[in-house]
Write an enzyme that holds these catalytic residues in place. Structure first.
Site, PDB file in Angstrom:
ATOM      1  N   SER A 185       0.801  -1.227   0.000  1.00 36.35           N
ATOM      2  CA  SER A 185       0.000   0.000   0.000  1.00 36.35           C
ATOM      3  C   SER A 185       0.828   1.269   0.000  1.00 36.35           C
ATOM      4  O   SER A 185       0.410   2.273  -0.557  1.00 36.35           O
ATOM      5  CB  SER A 185      -0.932   0.002   1.205  1.00 36.35           C
ATOM      6  OG  SER A 185      -0.184  -0.009   2.415  1.00 36.35           O
ATOM      7  N   HIS A 213      -5.053  -3.237  -2.603  1.00 35.46           N
ATOM      8  CA  HIS A 213      -4.719  -2.201  -3.588  1.00 35.46           C
ATOM      9  C   HIS A 213      -4.642  -2.746  -5.007  1.00 35.46           C
ATOM     10  O   HIS A 213      -4.454  -1.988  -5.954  1.00 35.46           O
ATOM     11  CB  HIS A 213      -3.418  -1.505  -3.205  1.00 35.46           C
ATOM     12  CG  HIS A 213      -3.587  -0.642  -2.006  1.00 35.46           C
ATOM     13  ND1 HIS A 213      -4.043   0.658  -2.078  1.00 35.46           N
ATOM     14  CD2 HIS A 213      -3.446  -0.911  -0.687  1.00 35.46           C
ATOM     15  CE1 HIS A 213      -4.132   1.157  -0.866  1.00 35.46           C
ATOM     16  NE2 HIS A 213      -3.788   0.225   0.006  1.00 35.46           N
ATOM     17  N   LYS A 242     -11.218   0.959  -1.967  1.00 37.57           N
ATOM     18  CA  LYS A 242     -10.190   1.581  -2.791  1.00 37.57           C
ATOM     19  C   LYS A 242     -10.612   1.634  -4.253  1.00 37.57           C
ATOM     20  O   LYS A 242     -11.502   2.388  -4.574  1.00 37.57           O
ATOM     21  CB  LYS A 242      -8.867   0.905  -2.498  1.00 37.57           C
ATOM     22  CG  LYS A 242      -8.393   1.449  -1.139  1.00 37.57           C
ATOM     23  CD  LYS A 242      -7.498   0.613  -0.317  1.00 37.57           C
ATOM     24  CE  LYS A 242      -7.327   1.289   1.047  1.00 37.57           C
ATOM     25  NZ  LYS A 242      -6.756   0.408   2.045  1.00 37.57           N
TER      26      LYS A 242
END
Ligand SMILES: *Cc1c(COP(=O)(O)O)cnc(C)c1O
Length: 395
Positions: A185, A213, A242
């Site tokens: 990340s 991610h 995300k």
């Protein structure tokens, strides 16, 4: 009682120390949709610090799904999942996720923090050896701390070190668990998944991969880095917060493991289920993610341009190619100061400091979005150029 401190006084002293070290945090406020530009503290600026990588957070289909769900179910879920909180919306996202990830079963959590905390805690019993990458996310670290197993940290992305630890300690434990992120990340680099899989197979260890991610961005149809490498982990965790532009999170894997987690993960059992609007929005996000090849390719183009441009200016950017671009600055104060300066120049980038990253590796974390236009990237690069000359004149 000679050393007794008033409680508030003690906290005040600690806060002062945080501030002196440049580690105090206070958020800036956003007063707009989450788009490529944001209104931050009252000004329109280019956003380069959002995880809304594909720009889905304000997609009409996602908003419609959440709105429709509120009408259909009401807002609150009103109980934990095992009581009255499991709605048909929660089951729908779990089925959709399992199909998307090609895993037998998936379990929906309210946040990725909860998913990692509960998953690792549930799987780590007294006779479990847990091996965790040195740069793993706080939620994975906290899961290791909450579990009862013995935790060993292997050097970041270092498969040889992992093997060394397994060789010397594996025999003394009934089960072993290897925990890593796929795309890290804060560093934007990637775990050596095929090597980890091979080592886990040889030492009879389960591989848990956090794809927070990577989901939506990497791999075929955004299925993540495991899918990209055709590596089958024992469990995948990830968030909808995300690239999916939504909220909520998951763990996916074999039926028996998920049944156990569902029964034993404290963050799952002892927490009110998410609002049914959340899994409904997540379902819409998953549909959008599947079809987002054009967005993924625009995101990659922007990331490449930023990486090259920043490197050319002389910034320290570790080698890599992903959409998470760490611009290394060193001290916490340098990172905060650079972030403040860029905001004045119309670009919103966040300084990342300890304990999010190790001391001495504070940085700006630069993340473009598919919805940026070339002019946004131009403006950002211009601001970084100005920052660079300011930094040079200070030295
Ligand atoms: C953000 C993040 C999480 C937590 O997800 P949330 O849904 O934001 O709670 C977990 N793991 C990693 C690697 C993350 O970056």
């Amino acid at each position: 009682m000679g050393h007794a401190l008033d409680f508030l006084q003690d906290i005040q002293l600690r806060l002062n120390a945080l501030e002196a070290d440049g580690l105090l945090r206070s958020p800036r406020t956003v007063a707009s949709h989450q788009g490529p530009e944001l209104i931050v503290d009252g000004r329109l600026v280019v956003c380069l610090c959002s995880n809304n990588y594909l720009g889905l957070a304000d997609h009409p289909q996602l908003l419609a799904a959440a709105n429709q769900a509120a009408i259909e179910y009401g807002f609150g879920s009103c109980a934990a999942r095992h009581i009255a909180g499991t709605s048909t919306a929660h089951l729908e996202i779990e089925r959709a996720l399992a199909a998307f990830l090609e895993q037998p079963r998936a379990l929906f959590f309210t946040t990725g923090y909860d998913a990692n905390l509960g998953t690792i805690q549930a799987l780590s019993s007294r006779d479990t050896l847990v091996l965790s990458d040195a740069l793993n996310h706080a939620s994975l670290i906290d899961g290791c701390r909450l579990g009862r197993g013995k935790v060993r940290v292997f050097r970041h992305c270092d498969a040889a070190h992992l093997e060394e630890l397994l060789r010397s300690e594996r025999d003394r434990f009934a089960t072993a668990l290897v925990v890593t992120e796929s795309l890290f990340s804060m560093d934007g680099d990637t775990a050596p998944l095929p090597a980890l899989r091979e080592i886990c197979d040889r030492y009879q260890a389960a591989l848990v991969v956090d794809e927070s991610h990577a989901i939506g961005v990497l791999g075929p149809r955004g299925r993540g880095l495991c899918a990209h490498h055709a590596v089958r982990p024992d469990l995948i965790t990830g968030t909808f917060g995300k690239a999916c532009g939504a909220s909520g999170a998951f763990v996916a894997g074999p039926e028996v493991t998920i049944r156990w987690i569902e029964n034993r993960a404290r963050s799952y059992v002892f927490s009110t289920a998410s609002s049914p609007t959340i899994p409904k929005a997540a379902c819409a996000a998953l549909d959008l993610v599947r079809q987002a090849d054009a967005e993924r390719s625009r995101l990659a183009d922007h990331a490449l341009r930023l990486r090259l441009g920043l490197k050319e200016m002389g910034y320290e950017i570790p080698d890599g190619s992903t959409h998470i671009i760490p611009l290394m600055l060193g001290t916490a104060t340098a990172a905060t100061e650079a972030s403040r300066c860029l905001l004045e120049l119309g670009v919103f980038v966040h300084g990342i400091r300890p304990p999010t990253v190790p001391a001495g590796t504070s940085r700006l974390r630069v993340t473009p979005m598919a919805t940026h236009e070339p002019r946004h990237i131009d403006a950002a690069l211009q601001a970084f150029r100005t920052l660079r000359s300011k930094l040079a004149s200070v030295r």
